[in-house]
Each structure stands twice: as structure tokens, then as C-alpha cells.
Scaffold this active site. Structure first.
Site, PDB file in Angstrom:
ATOM      1  N   PHE A 138      76.066  58.669  48.839  1.00 30.86           N
ATOM      2  CA  PHE A 138      74.975  59.458  48.877  1.00 30.86           C
ATOM      3  C   PHE A 138      74.277  58.719  47.926  1.00 30.86           C
ATOM      4  O   PHE A 138      74.560  58.045  47.124  1.00 30.86           O
ATOM      5  CB  PHE A 138      75.125  60.122  48.378  1.00 30.86           C
ATOM      6  CG  PHE A 138      74.047  61.849  48.035  1.00 30.86           C
ATOM      7  CD1 PHE A 138      73.912  62.329  48.998  1.00 30.86           C
ATOM      8  CD2 PHE A 138      73.229  61.519  46.624  1.00 30.86           C
ATOM      9  CE1 PHE A 138      72.059  63.565  48.633  1.00 30.86           C
ATOM     10  CE2 PHE A 138      72.489  62.208  46.255  1.00 30.86           C
ATOM     11  CZ  PHE A 138      71.824  62.777  47.277  1.00 30.86           C
ATOM     12  N   ASP A 223      75.013  51.301  43.567  1.00 34.88           N
ATOM     13  CA  ASP A 223      73.905  52.200  42.902  1.00 34.88           C
ATOM     14  C   ASP A 223      75.161  53.057  42.237  1.00 34.88           C
ATOM     15  O   ASP A 223      76.207  53.641  42.487  1.00 34.88           O
ATOM     16  CB  ASP A 223      74.555  53.432  44.662  1.00 34.88           C
ATOM     17  CG  ASP A 223      73.836  54.761  43.846  1.00 34.88           C
ATOM     18  OD1 ASP A 223      73.529  55.135  42.607  1.00 34.88           O
ATOM     19  OD2 ASP A 223      73.235  55.653  45.403  1.00 34.88           O
ATOM     20  N   LYS A 252      70.897  59.435  36.683  1.00 36.14           N
ATOM     21  CA  LYS A 252      71.235  60.077  35.289  1.00 36.14           C
ATOM     22  C   LYS A 252      71.627  60.110  34.211  1.00 36.14           C
ATOM     23  O   LYS A 252      71.231  60.817  33.171  1.00 36.14           O
ATOM     24  CB  LYS A 252      73.213  60.580  36.123  1.00 36.14           C
ATOM     25  CG  LYS A 252      71.933  60.991  38.149  1.00 36.14           C
ATOM     26  CD  LYS A 252      73.347  61.814  38.573  1.00 36.14           C
ATOM     27  CE  LYS A 252      73.124  62.280  39.516  1.00 36.14           C
ATOM     28  NZ  LYS A 252      73.362  61.965  41.384  1.00 36.14           N
TER      29      LYS A 252
END
Ligand SMILES: *Cc1c(COP(=O)(O)O)cnc(C)c1O
Length: 399
Positions: A138, A223, A252
Site C-alpha cells: 500500500f 516506504d 503518519k
């Protein structure tokens, strides 16, 4: 406002792209959240890994409010102090050499994709632009990062997708070798796939992958939007994996609740982006950088990351000890934990745990995911785990 009124305004005025749970929160403290009815919840989700140092952390609140009262934004036409301090700290904490600031995970990954393609274009010309990503990955919701996301379910409606992405199964060196040709400029992956199901990649696979691609000058984009900033018990997940990526993306947990993201690059890509080749209005925003600096103050305190590892292991061992037949496997690292379930829908589990005062997440199709604040106390962990234990026990005996 009460829940019903909030829900009414939402349904009348907000695009209905989210399926929300039947709760409205309006206050938080540490690892506890409170809804509009005054009910208390233990937060094992931290806003999907965002609230890294807890809700309303006093050090974070002070840094953010002081900065807000002083100067919020001036644009990237000028120098300011918070972003240079943050960049200096991020390069010190990582093996990376320079930083670009963005505002979300997807945007950081867009930046990484652009850097990888330009690096290759500068050096090898127009025809070397393919980025390999992994199945179940993702990487975000923008057009390029959605295309990069290795989940066919996401590749609908929004045609045409961006050209130049190739997908391979994780932990499969042969598939990697088959996918590598003269058109490939980078491989992009998560050290532990988050949304895809909390799937840690094999250490040996990653080491071999790095060897194979670095020989071809194919870049590794890591990532770390979910795994970064202490989540796995290392400041960056790659440090625990013993590999050196060329580009690292963060978001995040970095801002501890404010939107900030970063692209970190090594020596190779340090000068790839020249004046005018990339940018974003909010990048390096003073309040967001002050928030991230406050997060780093806390996460880089001596012993903090060891505590993340200790707490994570404690959770994993406790869950394993229940020997509940509904649990297939418990996996993850630090405070990024996946509980693979069978015969029960994780979505339903999350909804029913919420009714019992515990906030959790799903991942993939059959995984219950825990991403508590890194500052969660042992007492809060035990309270949350007890809710989960009793719930799963009841579900198992009710079968
Ligand atoms: C959440 C996530 C993203 C997307 O971040 P946004 O801030 O939602 O754009 C990208 N990659 C990974 C690994 C993520 O977990």
C-alpha cells in the site's frame, strides 16, 4: 454537539467515501479517547499510527501552541528555523543525506517516485522509468501511488492509471529477477506491509534484493510511512533490517497528529531535484515541523525505543499465551502488530471491540491490527488486552 447531530451534518454535507463507526470523539489523553457521550476508550490504533506520542502529549502541545502563537507559515520562498532543525535531526537519525518535506504519505511517495525517475532520466535517458512494487503493498491514494499499490482491488474506476509500474510477489527472488530489465529504475516496498496485513518481509530476501538491484543501479525506495519514527522499535524499520535504502518516505507518526511527511535521500539522489522540479505549498510548515521536532524529542530519548520493543513483545507473548483457536498467527515488530484470525471477520471484531471500549484496526482481509501510541503504559496495554482476550474467548466458545 451530540453524535446524532454530527452524523446528520456528515450525511447531509460530506462526500460519503468513508464507512465510519458509530462514534464521534472529542477528547483524548495519552492512550485514552473520549466520545461525545463521555465514554472512555483505550486506543490501540492511534489514528492509524499517527498519534505516536499519545493524545494531547504535554510536550507536543506546548511546542505546537508556542509555534502557532509565533508564526505558522511563510511559504518555501523563505528560510525558517523549524524545518532546518527537523531536517538536520532526520539526517542524523538516519543514514540519509537530505530531506524534502511534504504533507501526507501518498505525497511523500509521489516525491520518491519523481526522484527515482529523474535520477534515472538524468543518468540513463528517457526509457528507464519502471518502478517495481510488491503484491499486497500500500503506497497511497494519489494516481501514481494508487497505481504503485499492488492490490488489484484498488485498480478500478480511475482509468487511465499511471504507466510504468510492475508488481511482483514478496519474498520471491526469482520473480524479482524476472521483472528486472533495462527499463527498471527503482523498487519500492514496505519493510513490514501495513495495510496489506502486517506482513514482515524476509530479512534474507531483502538483503539479496538490495544486492541484486544495487548492482544495476536500480534504486530502493523504502516506504516507511507506517513503520518509521520508532513504530517497530527502531527509529526506522530499515535499521533493524540491516539494509541501506536510497530513498525513505515518512509520514503518519512523524507529526504526532499534524500532517507532515518527508522524503529522505542518500548521496546518490541528493542533487536529483534541482530548483523548480518539485514543490508543495505547505511543505515545511512551521507548526507541523515544530510538532515533528517535539515527537523526535520524545522518541529519541535514551531507552524510549527499547520500551517500544519491550511493550510490543509483551503484547505478542500475551496474545500467543491465550491459545485461542480463532487466532492463526500473531506477527509484527515493536508496536506494529497483526493478529491473523480465522472464522471471524476482522471488520466485525473491530466494531464489536469498539462497543467494549477498545479501538483497533483491520489489515488485509483477515488481520486485526494494533498500532497503539508508542507512549502507551503497561497498565493501558493490560486493560486493552483484557478486553480483547475476553471478547475472543466469548466468540470462540459461542461457535
Ligand atoms: C498510510 C500509508 C500511506 C499513505 O499515507 P497518506 O498519508 O494516507 O497519504 C502510504 N504508505 C504506507 C505504507 C502507509 O501505511
Amino acid at each position: 454537539m451530540d453524535l446524532d447531530y454530527i452524523k446528520q451534518l456528515d450525511s447531509e454535507n460530506v462526500i460519503q467515501n468513508y464507512a465510519r463507526y458509530n462514534v464521534a470523539f472529542n477528547q483524548g489523553s495519552g492512550s485514552l479517547l473520549y466520545d461525545t457521550e463521555g465514554r472512555e476508550y483505550i486506543d490501540f490504533a492511534s489514528g492509524i499510527g499517527v498519534i505516536s506520542v499519545g493524545h494531547a502529549n504535554p510536550h507536543w502541545v506546548k511546542a505546537v501552541s508556542e509555534q502557532a502563537g509565533r508564526l505558522a507559515h511563510v511559504s518555501n520562498l523563505f528560510y525558517t528555523e523549524p524545518y532546518v532543525v527537523l531536517a538536520d535531526r532526520l539526517t542524523d537519525l538516519s543514514a540519509m543525506k537530505a530531506v524534502f518535506f511534504a504533507n501526507s504519505g501518498a505525497e511523500a511517495n509521489e516525491g520518491a517516485i519523481k526522484i527515482a525517475r529523474k535520477y534515472s532520466n538524468d543518468k540513463y535517458g528517457d526509457d528507464r522509468f519502471v518502478i517495481i512494487t510488491l503484491n499486497q503493498s500500500f503506497h497511497g491514494r494519489t494516481m501514481a501511488t494508487l497505481t504503485a499499490t499492488g492490490q488489484p482491488a484498488h485498480h478500478k474506476y480511475f482509468y487511465p492509471f499511471v504507466e510504468g509500474f510492475r508488481y511482483i510477489p514478496p519474498n520471491d527472488i526469482k520473480a524479482l529477477n524476472d521483472a528486472l530489465d533495462d527499463k527498471v529504475c527503482a523498487v519500492m516496498l514496505e519493510g513490514i506491509q501495513g495495510e496489506g496485513g502486517v506482513n514482515p518481509l524476509d530479512r534474507e530476501y531483502l538483503k539479496e534484493l538490495v544486492e541484486i538491484i544495487s548492482e544495476r543501479d536500480v534504486l530502493l525506495i523504502l516506504d516507511e510511512v507506517q513503520t518509521g519514527i520508532g513504530r517497530t522499535g527502531d527509529m526506522f524499520c530499515y535499521q533493524g533490517l540491516d539494509i541501506n535504502p536510497d530513498i525513505v518516505t515518512l509520514a503518519k507518526g512523524l507529526g504526532g497528529g499534524l500532517p507532515i511527511a518527508a522524503v529522505l535521500v542518500n548521496d546518490k539522489c541528493r542533487d536529483t531535484l534541482s530548483h523548480g522540479t518539485h514543490g508543495t505549498t505547505y511543505g515545511g510548515n512551521l507548526i507541523c515541523c515544530a510538532a515533528a521536532n517535539a515527537v523526535l524529542d520524545i522518541v529519541s530519548e535514551p531507552g524510549f525505543l527499547d520500551q517500544v520493543t519491550i511493550k510490543g513483545n509483551r503484547i505478542i507473548e500475551a496474545i500467543k499465551g491465550w491459545n485461542n483457536p480463532l487466532i492463526v498467527e500473531v506477527r509484527g515488530k515493536g508496536l506494529m502488530i497483526g493478529i491473523q484470525l480465522k472464522d471471524i471477520e476482522p471488520k466485525k471484531v473491530v466494531a464489536e471491540l469498539l462497543e467494549r471500549g477498545l479501538i483497533t484496526l483491520t489489515a488485509g482481509t483477515d488481520v486485526l491490527r494494533l498500532l497503539p501510541p508508542l507512549t502507551i503504559t503497561e497498565e493501558e496495554i493490560d486493560k486493552g488486552l483484557e478486553i480483547l482476550r475476553v471478547y475472543l474467548k466469548e466468540k470462540n466458545s459461542g461457535r
